[in-house]
Design an enzyme around this catalytic site. Sequence first.
Site, PDB file in Angstrom:
ATOM      1  N   MET A   6      47.617  56.731  46.104  1.00 56.37           N
ATOM      2  CA  MET A   6      48.557  57.412  45.202  1.00 56.37           C
ATOM      3  C   MET A   6      49.931  56.748  45.286  1.00 56.37           C
ATOM      4  SD  MET A   6      48.587  59.637  42.866  1.00 56.37           S
ATOM      5  CE  MET A   6      47.822  61.238  42.642  1.00 56.37           C
ATOM      6  N   GLY A   7      49.964  55.434  44.975  1.00 55.36           N
ATOM      7  CA  GLY A   7      51.246  54.746  44.826  1.00 55.36           C
ATOM      8  C   GLY A   7      51.680  54.873  43.370  1.00 55.36           C
ATOM      9  N   ILE A  24      50.882  53.065  40.764  1.00 56.46           N
ATOM     10  CA  ILE A  24      49.780  52.965  39.790  1.00 56.46           C
ATOM     11  C   ILE A  24      48.959  54.261  39.818  1.00 56.46           C
ATOM     12  CG2 ILE A  24      47.659  51.723  39.177  1.00 56.46           C
ATOM     13  CD1 ILE A  24      48.986  49.195  40.383  1.00 56.46           C
ATOM     14  N   ARG A  28      41.543  45.658  44.213  1.00 57.75           N
ATOM     15  CA  ARG A  28      41.035  44.354  44.654  1.00 57.75           C
ATOM     16  C   ARG A  28      39.540  44.486  44.937  1.00 57.75           C
ATOM     17  NH1 ARG A  28      44.862  42.544  42.652  1.00 57.75           N
ATOM     18  NH2 ARG A  28      46.571  41.373  43.601  1.00 57.75           N
ATOM     19  N   GLU A  61      36.273  35.800  42.099  1.00 59.06           N
ATOM     20  CA  GLU A  61      36.550  35.957  40.669  1.00 59.06           C
ATOM     21  C   GLU A  61      36.561  34.578  40.028  1.00 59.06           C
ATOM     22  OE1 GLU A  61      40.220  38.098  40.438  1.00 59.06           O
ATOM     23  OE2 GLU A  61      39.275  39.987  40.955  1.00 59.06           O
ATOM     24  N   HIS A  87      39.865  40.553  35.688  1.00 54.99           N
ATOM     25  CA  HIS A  87      41.156  40.797  36.355  1.00 54.99           C
ATOM     26  C   HIS A  87      42.306  40.703  35.334  1.00 54.99           C
ATOM     27  CE1 HIS A  87      43.359  40.545  40.458  1.00 54.99           C
ATOM     28  NE2 HIS A  87      44.074  41.214  39.568  1.00 54.99           N
ATOM     29  N   ALA A 121      44.061  43.637  34.162  1.00 53.12           N
ATOM     30  CA  ALA A 121      44.712  44.947  34.018  1.00 53.12           C
ATOM     31  C   ALA A 121      46.204  44.853  33.697  1.00 53.12           C
ATOM     32  CB  ALA A 121      44.493  45.794  35.273  1.00 53.12           C
TER      33      ALA A 121
HETATM   34  O1  LIG Z   1      49.806  42.633  40.109  1.00 53.97           O
HETATM   35  C1  LIG Z   1      48.715  42.432  40.648  1.00 53.97           C
HETATM   36  O2  LIG Z   1      48.620  42.086  41.840  1.00 53.97           O
HETATM   37  C2  LIG Z   1      47.473  42.601  39.889  1.00 53.97           C
HETATM   38  O3  LIG Z   1      46.421  42.248  40.344  1.00 53.97           O
HETATM   39  C3  LIG Z   1      47.537  43.258  38.553  1.00 53.97           C
HETATM   40  O4  LIG Z   1      46.267  43.483  38.004  1.00 53.97           O
END
Ligand SMILES: O=C(O)C(=O)CO
Length: 342
Positions: free
Chosen positions: A174-175, A177, A259, A288, A307, A309
Amino acid sequence: MAALITGEDNSKVPTKQRPAVYIQRSRADDPEYGFPDEFIELCEEHFDVLYEKNITGNPELGKRVVGAYNRGPSMPITIDELWKFPNLKIVVCSGIGWDHIDVRGLNAHGIKVANNPGVSSNAVADFGITLMLASARRLLEGVPVAMGSKPCQKFNVNWLGNDVSFTSLGIVGMGDIGSKVAKRAKAFDMEIYYHNRNRKPEEEESSVGATYCPTLADLLPRCDYVMITCPLTSETEGMFGENEFKLMKPSATLVNVARGEIIDQGALYTALKNKIIKAAALDVTYPEPLPRDHSLLTLPNIIIAPHMASATAETRKRMLPPLVETVLAVVEGRPLTNEVIL
Ligand SMILES: O=C(O)C(=O)CO
């Protein structure tokens, strides 16, 4: 404006003695990768700029390098790569994650490490929700049929997915993000549970009304969806294995925007294959990308994204000024708010 050093053209070595930065890879090398030209321009307002491919030709400039910019986990920066910069003071990660950097090793050489928190949290939270919805509503099964890359006989099947609204979500980490995921999930009337090293009263008392679970064993059996948003550390590596999958509901979906190494992928394969859990939606794996013959890629109940996001144009633009500011703070002897302290 300082000269932009471009590998082969050493005639452009600037004469003005000012601090320099090393950019691990720039758009000059490949427009699909690396930092955009805009970042180089921002850096040039304060520093001379050195790229990986012209290090050898510029020993004088190498001595002036105070900061090194790391593109991200796909391009770990190594101490070996940095030895040509005897005055290097800081390595700055472009994103939030710093797990691909040898922080202790660099610190032992007197080099600090900083990350870039905050600026990408909205994008990552949005993407976590995207993965959750895409998995629940079978988007990736339906779209290829409608768009012609899969046979069309199935067009009129029922495409039954599952509800997200009024279900339960467990947030692991719960940071910033995790907190943003919780707010979004609340708009779907989801019941929110969270597991975190420290309790977060503000998440419990706010309109999100999250319920704290001191252990994963408390959280997992209660949740229809579980989303991983914690950093990769020695404590979280392999946190999701056979036992955790057994604790989850057979109808549950696991989403990971953190991760890959937080999940034991062998155990995940077994859990998905044997329907111990219903589905997984991952933005991250190890390695990856996964090798094309990887067992996870054979499963129908998994979605894997590359990867991506944090990859929105707006987020990537917002990430740039804090990167420059971090090295400036070091040069000017100001305190750092984003140093990675172990
Ligand atoms: O900012 C990061 O470390 C990420 O992996 C974003 O997806």
